[in-house]
Design a protein around this motif. Structure first.
Motif, mmCIF file in Angstrom:
data_model
loop_
_atom_site.group_PDB
_atom_site.id
_atom_site.type_symbol
_atom_site.label_atom_id
_atom_site.label_comp_id
_atom_site.label_asym_id
_atom_site.label_seq_id
_atom_site.Cartn_x
_atom_site.Cartn_y
_atom_site.Cartn_z
ATOM 1 N N LEU A 234 0.816 -1.211 0.000
ATOM 2 C CA LEU A 234 0.000 0.000 0.000
ATOM 3 C C LEU A 234 0.852 1.265 0.000
ATOM 4 O O LEU A 234 0.314 2.376 0.059
ATOM 5 N N GLY A 235 2.161 1.088 -0.061
ATOM 6 C CA GLY A 235 3.055 2.219 -0.244
ATOM 7 C C GLY A 235 3.136 3.147 0.950
ATOM 8 O O GLY A 235 2.959 2.740 2.106
ATOM 9 N N ILE A 236 3.389 4.413 0.643
ATOM 10 C CA ILE A 236 3.563 5.443 1.671
ATOM 11 C C ILE A 236 2.226 6.142 1.910
ATOM 12 O O ILE A 236 1.587 6.621 0.976
ATOM 13 N N VAL A 237 1.818 6.195 3.150
ATOM 14 C CA VAL A 237 0.547 6.806 3.532
ATOM 15 C C VAL A 237 0.815 8.210 4.066
ATOM 16 O O VAL A 237 1.745 8.421 4.849
ATOM 17 N N GLU A 238 -0.014 9.152 3.663
ATOM 18 C CA GLU A 238 0.173 10.534 4.115
ATOM 19 C C GLU A 238 -0.040 10.638 5.624
ATOM 20 O O GLU A 238 -0.814 9.886 6.223
ATOM 21 N N ASP A 239 0.664 11.584 6.239
ATOM 22 C CA ASP A 239 0.618 11.761 7.681
ATOM 23 C C ASP A 239 -0.631 12.521 8.121
ATOM 24 O O ASP A 239 -0.563 13.635 8.648
ATOM 25 N N THR A 240 -1.786 11.904 7.910
ATOM 26 C CA THR A 240 -3.032 12.456 8.419
ATOM 27 C C THR A 240 -3.838 11.316 8.998
ATOM 28 O O THR A 240 -3.687 10.155 8.580
ATOM 29 N N LEU A 241 -4.701 11.626 9.940
ATOM 30 C CA LEU A 241 -5.528 10.584 10.537
ATOM 31 C C LEU A 241 -6.454 9.971 9.501
ATOM 32 O O LEU A 241 -6.605 8.746 9.428
ATOM 33 N N GLU A 242 -7.076 10.798 8.661
ATOM 34 C CA GLU A 242 -8.012 10.284 7.670
ATOM 35 C C GLU A 242 -7.302 9.425 6.626
ATOM 36 O O GLU A 242 -7.817 8.392 6.199
ATOM 37 N N GLY A 243 -6.124 9.876 6.200
ATOM 38 C CA GLY A 243 -5.364 9.092 5.236
ATOM 39 C C GLY A 243 -4.951 7.748 5.803
ATOM 40 O O GLY A 243 -4.999 6.718 5.111
ATOM 41 N N THR A 244 -4.544 7.735 7.075
ATOM 42 C CA THR A 244 -4.137 6.487 7.721
ATOM 43 C C THR A 244 -5.331 5.557 7.904
ATOM 44 O O THR A 244 -5.236 4.343 7.663
ATOM 45 N N LYS A 245 -6.466 6.110 8.298
ATOM 46 C CA LYS A 245 -7.676 5.297 8.466
ATOM 47 C C LYS A 245 -8.092 4.663 7.143
ATOM 48 O O LYS A 245 -8.465 3.481 7.097
ATOM 49 N N ALA A 246 -8.043 5.439 6.068
ATOM 50 C CA ALA A 246 -8.428 4.916 4.759
ATOM 51 C C ALA A 246 -7.511 3.776 4.325
ATOM 52 O O ALA A 246 -7.955 2.757 3.785
ATOM 53 N N ALA A 247 -6.195 3.946 4.564
ATOM 54 C CA ALA A 247 -5.237 2.908 4.187
ATOM 55 C C ALA A 247 -5.458 1.630 4.991
ATOM 56 O O ALA A 247 -5.398 0.513 4.452
ATOM 57 N N LEU A 248 -5.713 1.774 6.282
ATOM 58 C CA LEU A 248 -5.939 0.598 7.123
ATOM 59 C C LEU A 248 -7.235 -0.114 6.744
ATOM 60 O O LEU A 248 -7.309 -1.345 6.777
ATOM 61 N N LYS A 249 -8.251 0.648 6.385
ATOM 62 C CA LYS A 249 -9.510 0.034 5.949
ATOM 63 C C LYS A 249 -9.290 -0.789 4.688
ATOM 64 O O LYS A 249 -9.755 -1.929 4.567
ATOM 65 N N GLN A 250 -8.566 -0.212 3.725
ATOM 66 C CA GLN A 250 -8.263 -0.934 2.490
ATOM 67 C C GLN A 250 -7.463 -2.199 2.787
ATOM 68 O O GLN A 250 -7.741 -3.262 2.232
ATOM 69 N N ALA A 251 -6.473 -2.075 3.666
ATOM 70 C CA ALA A 251 -5.642 -3.232 4.014
ATOM 71 C C ALA A 251 -6.481 -4.336 4.651
ATOM 72 O O ALA A 251 -6.315 -5.526 4.347
ATOM 73 N N SER A 252 -7.389 -3.964 5.539
ATOM 74 C CA SER A 252 -8.211 -4.971 6.232
ATOM 75 C C SER A 252 -9.140 -5.698 5.284
ATOM 76 O O SER A 252 -9.546 -6.834 5.554
ATOM 77 N N GLU A 253 -9.483 -5.068 4.161
ATOM 78 C CA GLU A 253 -10.379 -5.702 3.183
ATOM 79 C C GLU A 253 -9.639 -6.652 2.250
ATOM 80 O O GLU A 253 -10.257 -7.506 1.612
ATOM 81 N N GLN A 254 -8.326 -6.518 2.152
ATOM 82 C CA GLN A 254 -7.564 -7.291 1.170
ATOM 83 C C GLN A 254 -6.637 -8.336 1.776
ATOM 84 O O GLN A 254 -6.265 -9.288 1.090
ATOM 85 N N ALA A 255 -6.252 -8.159 3.034
ATOM 86 C CA ALA A 255 -5.171 -8.969 3.598
ATOM 87 C C ALA A 255 -5.626 -9.802 4.789
ATOM 88 O O ALA A 255 -6.677 -9.552 5.394
ATOM 89 N N ASP A 256 -4.804 -10.817 5.115
ATOM 90 C CA ASP A 256 -5.011 -11.608 6.326
ATOM 91 C C ASP A 256 -4.405 -10.915 7.536
ATOM 92 O O ASP A 256 -4.825 -11.146 8.669
ATOM 93 N N CYS A 257 -3.377 -10.083 7.286
ATOM 94 C CA CYS A 257 -2.671 -9.399 8.358
ATOM 95 C C CYS A 257 -2.101 -8.101 7.794
ATOM 96 O O CYS A 257 -1.813 -8.014 6.595
ATOM 97 N N ILE A 258 -1.941 -7.109 8.669
ATOM 98 C CA ILE A 258 -1.429 -5.803 8.258
ATOM 99 C C ILE A 258 -0.154 -5.506 9.033
ATOM 100 O O ILE A 258 -0.082 -5.763 10.239
ATOM 101 N N ILE A 259 0.842 -4.956 8.326
ATOM 102 C CA ILE A 259 2.054 -4.476 8.988
ATOM 103 C C ILE A 259 2.288 -3.041 8.553
ATOM 104 O O ILE A 259 2.347 -2.739 7.354
ATOM 105 N N SER A 260 2.417 -2.172 9.532
ATOM 106 C CA SER A 260 2.742 -0.774 9.247
ATOM 107 C C SER A 260 4.081 -0.434 9.878
ATOM 108 O O SER A 260 4.523 -1.092 10.818
#
Length: 413
Positions: A234-260
């Motif tokens: 998912l690359g580099i996520v912008e340093d904002t709460l909304e940007g981070t939330k959006a990235a984590l939501k996308q990750a949770s829909e596609q992956a078995d596990c997330i690493i940030s």
């Protein structure tokens, strides 16, 4: 053997000891991936989903460990010279050994019925006369000498490897040796990786003032590829709460596990902790580990997330010591404890700290020698190191003290 002596600086009460954190992580690591069948030629690095039993003996028959002559020892009582009655190359079925004769035999060939030993050819003299081949035996062999008995390696019905085994080259060779052509394994784990930080730049692009190249994603890529995971970048996520939330939501829909990596500390620009809590829960945060104190663990929309620190050396330590065993257990691996053994310290350190420290060390003359830098921001010292020397909390290190050493070769593949 002396051990590092304890100092008075105990870990802060708010920091979780490494052993406790690992125990809690593994307790959360339930295998959820499905099972599939693959051919053994494609099974390297995969994890067995069921026990593998042999349906044959290995070797299937008694066979010769040497080139030489198979004989019955009692036939040497009257004479050391025996007629050669048959020749048995490997892959040829022998006939019963005639009384008073020997069989020319080669390594791996089946022992003929009636023979009870093999004498190596170096202890014989072969010849011919009167149209017959004969062999002169110079040394009477012991019973069973140079015979590999049927089932010496593996016996029919034996579990040759249990479920939860992560297959390496030798495992695959053993499976082939008992005729297993395909195995049931767990599906590859899908891991989403992302990095936070507006200062990060992808290698290949020019740096602007205040920017640095993003090494963490590539370190994580290599570590995950070595584990055989399927990576969702998912690359580099912008340093904002909304940007981070959006990235984590996308990750949770596609992956078995997330690493940030990054964003799990307490700074104003650290948004991972808040983003996780807004879509799930945080189970662990702040470990008594150096480097890597801010590491976090929790769930986003039901998917586990490992929030690693942003400093490159801290990413490597927390992945190898905490994230890797968790991922292995998710993959279905039964034994996730890395190899470790005591090594003498080749240095002194009088100042104890309150966290368990993982020092990057080289090995020289059987002793652990400190690398060029132990800073959490310095990754290059990991390249020249052989592994981690583990210094327990509150420990003063005296040269010659024995401390636990974890080789990189066992935590980076």
């Amino acid at each position: 053997m002396s051990v590092g002596s304890k100092g008075c600086d105990a870990p802060a009460q708010t920091l979780m000891p490494v052993a406790e954190a690992l125990q809690k992580l593994l307790a959360e690591a339930a295998v959820t991936v499905t099972v599939e069948t693959v051919g053994i030629a494609d099974a390297l690095g995969r994890v067995l989903a069921e026990d593998q039993r042999s349906v044959v003996d290995v070797p299937p028959r008694d066979n010769s460990a040497m080139d030489g002559y198979a004989l019955k020892r009692s036939d040497l009582a009257g004479s050391s010279r025996l007629i050669v009655s048959q020749r048995i190359p490997a892959g040829t079925a022998p006939v019963p050994l005639l009384s008073g004769t020997a069989a020319r035999i080669f390594t791996g060939a089946e022992i003929p019925p009636g023979a009870d030993a093999v004498v190596m050819q170096e202890n014989t003299t072969a010849g011919e006369g009167d149209g017959q081949s004969w062999v002169e035996v110079h040394e009477v062999p012991a019973a069973g000498n140079n015979i590999r008995p049927q089932g010496q390696d593996i016996q029919t019905g034996q579990v040759v490897m249990p479920a939860g085994t992560r297959l390496q080259a030798a495992h695959i060779g053993v499976l082939a040796s008992v005729g297993i052509a395909s195995v049931k394994v767990y599906r590859r784990l899908k891991v989403a990786v992302l990095a936070t930080g507006d200062e990060l730049v992808t290698p290949g692009n020019p740096l602007q003032p205040g920017q640095i190249y993003n090494s963490n994603l590539y370190t994580l890529h290599g570590l995950l590829q070595a584990l055989g995971c399927d990576i969702i970048d998912l690359g580099i996520v912008e340093d904002t709460l909304e940007g981070t939330k959006a990235a984590l939501k996308q990750a949770s829909e596609q992956a078995d596990c997330i690493i940030s990596s990054g964003g799990v500390s307490v700074g104003e620009e650290d948004h991972v902790k808040a983003a996780v809590e807004s879509q799930g829960e945080l189970r662990l945060w702040k470990m008594a580990i150096k480097p890597g104190k801010p590491m976090a663990f929790g769930y986003v929309n039901g998917k586990p997330i490992l929030g690693l620190p942003g400093n490159p050396a801290a990413v490597l330590v927390t992945f190898c010591i905490l994230a890797r065993p968790f991922l292995l257990r998710l993959m279905g691996v039964a034994s996730v404890t890395p190899i470790s053994f005591p090594v003498a310290a080749g240095f002194n350190r009088a100042r104890p700290i309150g966290r368990q420290e993982y020092l990057r060390v080289q090995l020289s003359d059987g002793r652990a020698v400190l690398g060029s830098s132990q800073s959490s921001g310095v990754l290059s010292s990991s390249v020249t190191a052989a592994g981690y020397l583990v210094v327990p909390p509150g420990t003063v290190v005296v040269e010659g003290d024995y401390l636990i050493f974890i080789p990189f070769s066992d935590v980076m593949n």
